[in-house]
Design a protein around this motif. Structure first.
Motif, PDB file in Angstrom:
ATOM      1  N   MET A   1       5.225  -4.694  13.949  1.00  0.00           N
ATOM      2  CA  MET A   1       4.617  -3.372  14.042  1.00  0.00           C
ATOM      3  C   MET A   1       4.767  -2.827  15.461  1.00  0.00           C
ATOM      4  SD  MET A   1       3.410  -2.391  11.154  1.00  0.00           S
ATOM      5  CE  MET A   1       3.183  -3.138   9.548  1.00  0.00           C
TER       6      MET A   1
ATOM      7  N   GLY B   1       6.028  -0.527  10.683  1.00  0.00           N
ATOM      8  CA  GLY B   1       4.986   0.481  10.793  1.00  0.00           C
ATOM      9  C   GLY B   1       4.837   0.939  12.222  1.00  0.00           C
TER      10      GLY B   1
ATOM     11  N   GLY C   1       2.024   2.580  14.963  1.00  0.00           N
ATOM     12  CA  GLY C   1       0.695   3.010  15.365  1.00  0.00           C
ATOM     13  C   GLY C   1       0.792   3.876  16.607  1.00  0.00           C
TER      14      GLY C   1
ATOM     15  N   PRO D   1       5.550   3.470   7.635  1.00  0.00           N
ATOM     16  CA  PRO D   1       4.321   4.267   7.723  1.00  0.00           C
ATOM     17  C   PRO D   1       3.934   4.555   9.167  1.00  0.00           C
ATOM     18  CG  PRO D   1       3.821   1.991   7.171  1.00  0.00           C
ATOM     19  CD  PRO D   1       5.313   2.126   7.109  1.00  0.00           C
TER      20      PRO D   1
ATOM     21  N   ALA E   1       0.622   5.859  11.598  1.00  0.00           N
ATOM     22  CA  ALA E   1      -0.818   6.098  11.678  1.00  0.00           C
ATOM     23  C   ALA E   1      -1.160   6.611  13.070  1.00  0.00           C
ATOM     24  CB  ALA E   1      -1.603   4.831  11.372  1.00  0.00           C
TER      25      ALA E   1
ATOM     26  N   HIS F   1       1.774  10.408   6.788  1.00  0.00           N
ATOM     27  CA  HIS F   1       1.130   9.724   7.896  1.00  0.00           C
ATOM     28  C   HIS F   1      -0.380   9.782   7.699  1.00  0.00           C
ATOM     29  CE1 HIS F   1       1.076  13.959   9.190  1.00  0.00           C
ATOM     30  NE2 HIS F   1      -0.040  13.632   9.828  1.00  0.00           N
TER      31      HIS F   1
ATOM     32  N   ILE G   1      -1.304   1.188   7.053  1.00  0.00           N
ATOM     33  CA  ILE G   1       0.043   0.725   7.392  1.00  0.00           C
ATOM     34  C   ILE G   1       0.454  -0.433   6.485  1.00  0.00           C
ATOM     35  CG2 ILE G   1       1.403  -0.423   9.180  1.00  0.00           C
ATOM     36  CD1 ILE G   1      -0.038   1.243  11.247  1.00  0.00           C
ATOM     37  N   ARG G   2      -0.453  -1.349   6.252  1.00  0.00           N
ATOM     38  CA  ARG G   2      -0.116  -2.495   5.403  1.00  0.00           C
ATOM     39  C   ARG G   2       0.147  -2.049   3.968  1.00  0.00           C
ATOM     40  NH1 ARG G   2      -3.719  -8.056   4.600  1.00  0.00           N
ATOM     41  NH2 ARG G   2      -2.232  -9.113   3.222  1.00  0.00           N
TER      42      ARG G   2
ATOM     43  N   GLU H   1       1.110   0.950   2.854  1.00  0.00           N
ATOM     44  CA  GLU H   1       2.360   1.705   2.774  1.00  0.00           C
ATOM     45  C   GLU H   1       3.572   0.795   2.963  1.00  0.00           C
ATOM     46  OE1 GLU H   1       3.145   5.210   2.274  1.00  0.00           O
ATOM     47  OE2 GLU H   1       1.235   4.802   1.277  1.00  0.00           O
ATOM     48  N   ASP H   2       3.453  -0.203   3.819  1.00  0.00           N
ATOM     49  CA  ASP H   2       4.557  -1.139   4.017  1.00  0.00           C
ATOM     50  C   ASP H   2       4.856  -1.898   2.729  1.00  0.00           C
ATOM     51  OD1 ASP H   2       6.467  -2.838   5.333  1.00  0.00           O
ATOM     52  OD2 ASP H   2       4.899  -4.355   5.467  1.00  0.00           O
TER      53      ASP H   2
END
Length: 267
Positions: A1, A98, A100, A128, A130, A158, A171-172, A174-175
């Motif tokens: 990530m 992902g 962040g 994804p 975030a 997002h 994120i998890r 969507e991943d």
């Protein structure tokens, strides 16, 4: 990530520092490794959170006149120094699962807009995104909404939140959804290739080129055709074979004598 954000000096107790550390910690506990720009501020907080969770903590440092030191929470074996923004950005986005995004200035804005472009144009696998910090990113959200109203293509998927746990969960989730979608697409592609009888290699193409046939297949209504490069290489190989055949015939007709043209009499 991947976690990006400001490199301005921050300390524990600052709002954005704690948000970054908590977000990285939650992602690390979910089983993900963390990669940042390796510098101070939000990047240091994210690397600290990764180490606190026992997750891999990587840093892609950029050599600059200032702010070029690596923070103390990057794993030594995962500490990389780069010379250009381009190479660091490609490293941050390559194969990321992902993104962040914590508050930052023009560098962070450049990275996140480039990420949206890479994901939207499929130059990098979709991942994804975030945004953590609703007050800070409200202006960007308004800008994207305005673009949508003006007829510009819809904004990428997002999340905008102030909760690190919500960001990590999004994120998890969507991943996992994107990973399952890619698996289904790959299974469908293989079944379509098998249905139209695509062969692995052609007599006039190398094994490597034959393995690329499925990439250029366009469906049952448009059978696979070799690319211009593949046709050119096949023609070049055929030309060399014809030339060698002609030389062999000439050698046989002269009784095994070799003729060197332009270098003197026959010998």
């Amino acid at each position: 990530m991947t976690i990006i954000g400001t490199a301005r000096p921050l300390q524990r107790g600052d709002q954005y520092y704690d948000l970054a550390e908590s977000t990285a910690y939650e992602l690390g506990m979910a089983g993900y490794g963390i990669v940042t720009g390796g510098g101070p501020g939000v990047m240091e907080a994210a690397n600290r959170g990764a180490q606190r969770a026992g997750a891999p903590s990587a840093g892609l440092n950029l050599i600059l006149p200032s702010e070029q030191g690596s923070n103390a929470f990057v794993d030594p074996q995962r500490n990389v120094f780069l010379h250009s923004f381009y190479s660091r950005l490609k490293g941050l986005l390559k194969d990321t699962r992902g993104l962040g995004v914590l508050p930052g200035s023009q560098g962070t804005l450049d990275e996140v807009t480039r990420a949206f472009t890479e994901f939207g144009t499929r130059k990098s696998p979709a991942a994804p995104v975030a945004f953590v910090g609703t007050t800070f990113w409200a202006g960007l959200e308004t800008w994207m909404e305005h673009g949508k109203e003006e007829g510009i293509p819809a904004r990428p998927r997002h999340l905008l939140t102030d909760d690190p746990r919500e960001a990590a969960a999004y994120i998890r989730q969507e991943d996992e959804r994107l990973s399952e979608l890619r698996r289904r697409q790959e299974t469908l592609r293989k079944s379509q290739c098998a249905a139209v009888g695509i062969v692995r290699a052609s007599p006039q193409l190398s094994q490597k080129q034959g393995d690329q046939q499925s990439r250029h297949h366009k469906g049952p209504d448009r059978p696979w055709q070799p690319t211009i490069v593949q046709r050119g290489r096949a023609q070049a190989r055929q030309h060399r074979a014809d030339r060698e055949t002609a030389r062999y015939r000439e050698w046989m007709m002269t009784g095994g004598r070799t003729v060197e043209r332009g270098l003197g009499p026959e010998r």
